[in-house]
Motif scaffolding. Structure first.
Motif, PDB file in Angstrom:
ATOM      1  N   TYR A 285       0.836  -1.206   0.000  1.00 30.61           N
ATOM      2  CA  TYR A 285       0.000   0.000   0.000  1.00 30.61           C
ATOM      3  C   TYR A 285       0.871   1.258   0.000  1.00 30.61           C
ATOM      4  CZ  TYR A 285      -3.178   3.647   1.612  1.00 30.61           C
ATOM      5  OH  TYR A 285      -3.879   4.812   1.733  1.00 30.61           O
ATOM      6  N   ILE A 286       1.917   1.238   0.802  1.00 32.85           N
ATOM      7  CA  ILE A 286       2.814   2.393   0.883  1.00 32.85           C
ATOM      8  C   ILE A 286       3.559   2.578  -0.439  1.00 32.85           C
ATOM      9  CG2 ILE A 286       4.836   3.338   2.068  1.00 32.85           C
ATOM     10  CD1 ILE A 286       3.925   1.796   4.561  1.00 32.85           C
ATOM     11  N   LEU A 287       4.057   1.466  -1.013  1.00 37.19           N
ATOM     12  CA  LEU A 287       4.778   1.550  -2.279  1.00 37.19           C
ATOM     13  C   LEU A 287       3.877   2.061  -3.401  1.00 37.19           C
ATOM     14  CD1 LEU A 287       6.788  -1.802  -2.088  1.00 37.19           C
ATOM     15  CD2 LEU A 287       7.725   0.517  -1.892  1.00 37.19           C
ATOM     16  N   ASN A 288       2.636   1.611  -3.414  1.00 36.82           N
ATOM     17  CA  ASN A 288       1.691   2.068  -4.430  1.00 36.82           C
ATOM     18  C   ASN A 288       1.430   3.569  -4.309  1.00 36.82           C
ATOM     19  OD1 ASN A 288      -0.173   1.620  -6.610  1.00 36.82           O
ATOM     20  ND2 ASN A 288      -1.833   1.777  -5.125  1.00 36.82           N
ATOM     21  N   ARG A 289       1.301   4.040  -3.089  1.00 39.58           N
ATOM     22  CA  ARG A 289       1.077   5.476  -2.866  1.00 39.58           C
ATOM     23  C   ARG A 289       2.287   6.296  -3.308  1.00 39.58           C
ATOM     24  NH1 ARG A 289       0.415   6.967   3.191  1.00 39.58           N
ATOM     25  NH2 ARG A 289       2.691   6.824   3.057  1.00 39.58           N
ATOM     26  N   LYS A 290       3.477   5.817  -2.976  1.00 39.34           N
ATOM     27  CA  LYS A 290       4.692   6.522  -3.382  1.00 39.34           C
ATOM     28  C   LYS A 290       4.856   6.512  -4.904  1.00 39.34           C
ATOM     29  CE  LYS A 290       7.455   6.101   0.832  1.00 39.34           C
ATOM     30  NZ  LYS A 290       7.636   7.582   0.958  1.00 39.34           N
ATOM     31  N   ALA A 291       4.473   5.395  -5.524  1.00 35.44           N
ATOM     32  CA  ALA A 291       4.559   5.305  -6.983  1.00 35.44           C
ATOM     33  C   ALA A 291       3.637   6.335  -7.645  1.00 35.44           C
ATOM     34  CB  ALA A 291       4.206   3.900  -7.438  1.00 35.44           C
ATOM     35  N   LYS A 292       2.413   6.460  -7.127  1.00 36.86           N
ATOM     36  CA  LYS A 292       1.481   7.450  -7.676  1.00 36.86           C
ATOM     37  C   LYS A 292       2.031   8.866  -7.508  1.00 36.86           C
ATOM     38  CE  LYS A 292      -2.751   4.747  -7.063  1.00 36.86           C
ATOM     39  NZ  LYS A 292      -4.064   4.646  -6.350  1.00 36.86           N
ATOM     40  N   GLU A 293       2.626   9.126  -6.353  1.00 36.15           N
ATOM     41  CA  GLU A 293       3.200  10.446  -6.130  1.00 36.15           C
ATOM     42  C   GLU A 293       4.350  10.730  -7.081  1.00 36.15           C
ATOM     43  OE1 GLU A 293       4.339  10.247  -2.057  1.00 36.15           O
ATOM     44  OE2 GLU A 293       2.299  10.528  -1.291  1.00 36.15           O
ATOM     45  N   ALA A 294       5.080   9.665  -7.485  1.00 39.96           N
ATOM     46  CA  ALA A 294       6.221   9.829  -8.393  1.00 39.96           C
ATOM     47  C   ALA A 294       5.812   9.752  -9.858  1.00 39.96           C
ATOM     48  CB  ALA A 294       7.267   8.768  -8.097  1.00 39.96           C
ATOM     49  N   GLY A 295       4.543   9.437 -10.134  1.00 42.72           N
ATOM     50  CA  GLY A 295       4.076   9.371 -11.504  1.00 42.72           C
ATOM     51  C   GLY A 295       4.474   8.101 -12.231  1.00 42.72           C
ATOM     52  N   VAL A 296       4.726   7.014 -11.464  1.00 42.01           N
ATOM     53  CA  VAL A 296       5.053   5.734 -12.074  1.00 42.01           C
ATOM     54  C   VAL A 296       4.008   4.702 -11.650  1.00 42.01           C
ATOM     55  CG1 VAL A 296       7.519   6.217 -12.213  1.00 42.01           C
ATOM     56  CG2 VAL A 296       6.598   5.061 -10.182  1.00 42.01           C
ATOM     57  N   ILE A 297       4.021   3.551 -12.304  1.00 44.57           N
ATOM     58  CA  ILE A 297       3.024   2.515 -12.052  1.00 44.57           C
ATOM     59  C   ILE A 297       3.610   1.414 -11.183  1.00 44.57           C
ATOM     60  CG2 ILE A 297       1.514   0.787 -13.096  1.00 44.57           C
ATOM     61  CD1 ILE A 297       1.439   2.564 -15.583  1.00 44.57           C
ATOM     62  N   TYR A 298       2.909   1.082 -10.131  1.00 44.60           N
ATOM     63  CA  TYR A 298       3.262  -0.057  -9.268  1.00 44.60           C
ATOM     64  C   TYR A 298       2.203  -1.127  -9.489  1.00 44.60           C
ATOM     65  CZ  TYR A 298       3.779  -2.815  -4.983  1.00 44.60           C
ATOM     66  OH  TYR A 298       3.931  -3.849  -4.090  1.00 44.60           O
ATOM     67  N   SER A 299       2.627  -2.300  -9.962  1.00 45.23           N
ATOM     68  CA  SER A 299       1.660  -3.363 -10.222  1.00 45.23           C
ATOM     69  C   SER A 299       2.170  -4.676  -9.681  1.00 45.23           C
ATOM     70  CB  SER A 299       1.382  -3.492 -11.717  1.00 45.23           C
ATOM     71  OG  SER A 299       2.559  -3.791 -12.428  1.00 45.23           O
TER      72      SER A 299
END
Length: 299
Positions: A285-299
């Motif tokens: 959940y934390i990694l996904n949030r950080k990815a969105k903030e950085a403009g990249v996709i976490y899947s």
């Protein structure tokens, strides 16, 4: 609860009556007989699923005879996925058979497929035909690590032809990811693992033909890749910093290592395909949030 063992010793060939007796002992009803060149097999129809006892090899593949149009025809060679879904629950209906509440797993929820005969539930939904050119030991790898990697790399990660991909972790799942990404036209440019020699060997095992060098510096690695080379690394942090890499695949299975690699990739502006379920379960959940903030996709 008292544990008791009841070994079943099978000869090289069972007569029809013996198969019937074995099926009855296992709780299967309505057994039918189909001829096989070397072994006998029994198939029983129970409700929605087909239950089969069939000869197996390695992690699931074996010879099978079909009962209905949904089941492979007589003589087909088949394998099964690691998780067999029931086909009629909400999870299966939405395409998520791997989290079916009624799922069966050979070797976990039922007799494993190292046995000469295995009872397989929901066979009419889960058996998959094998091409004649595919050996059973090759097919044995398809049911778990390959479908996991395919779902992650293609279905979820949407890895595209021409993209530069780097893979961290060269076990079964990581090696499968390399093979699948390459087969789909992506450029697997870097592979990292803590075990010396394994990254370079992975390129060979995945039939990626290129000049492979062991480099643990991001800038030097990028220079070699621009010259159509491939890079074997032991330093995942440096792999995340390689210029022009589009996607990083995390496939180690070690929670803290996976979290570190995913975070480094996000900070470097790389998309993440995380197959490290332990990492995703703890800090996904934390990694996904950080990815969105950085403009990249976490899947």
């Amino acid at each position: 609860m008292k544990l008791s063992l009841h070994p079943v010793i099978l000869g090289e060939k069972l007569e029809y009556e013996q198969l019937l007796a074995l099926a009855a002992k296992l709780g299967y009803q309505g057994v039918s007989r189909f001829a096989m060149p070397q072994m006998e097999m029994i198939v029983g129809q129970l409700g929605f699923g087909t239950n089969a006892i069939y000869p197996t090899n390695f992690n699931g593949p074996g010879g099978m005879r079909g009962m209905s149009p949904a089941v492979p025809i007589v003589g087909d060679r088949v394998t099964v996925p690691f998780v067999s879904g029931c086909g009629h629950c909400p999870e299966c209906a939405s395409g998520h058979q791997h989290i079916c509440d009624n799922q069966v797993q050979p070797g976990f929820t039922m007799w494993g497929s190292f046995a000469e005969y295995v009872a397989l539930e929901y066979a009419d939904l889960n058996v998959v035909r094998l091409p004649d050119s595919m050996a059973f030991d090759t097919a044995a790898a398809l049911g778990c690590r390959f479908v996991t990697s395919f779902s992650a790399v293609i279905d979820k990660g949407r890895c595209a032809p021409g993209e530069w991909v780097a893979v961290h972790g060269c076990g079964g799942v990581g090696l499968s990811a390399i093979m699948i990404a390459a087969a789909m036209g992506a450029q697997v440019v870097a592979v990292a693992d803590v075990v010396p020699g394994r990254p370079a060997a992975s390129f060979v095992e995945a039939s990626v033909k290129a000049s492979v060098k062991e480099i643990n510096d991001a800038k030097a690695a990028a220079d070699h890749i621009r010259q159509s080379g491939r890079v074997a690394m032991n330093n995942a942090d440096e792999m995340a910093r390689i210029e022009n890499v589009d996607v990083i695949v995390e496939a180690t299975g070690v929670p803290e290592v996976g979290a570190k690699v995913c975070l480094a990739a996000i900070q470097a502006g790389k998309h993440i395909i995380n197959m490290n379920v332990e990492t995703d379960a703890t800090v996904g959940y934390i990694l996904n949030r950080k990815a969105k903030e950085a403009g990249v996709i976490y899947s």
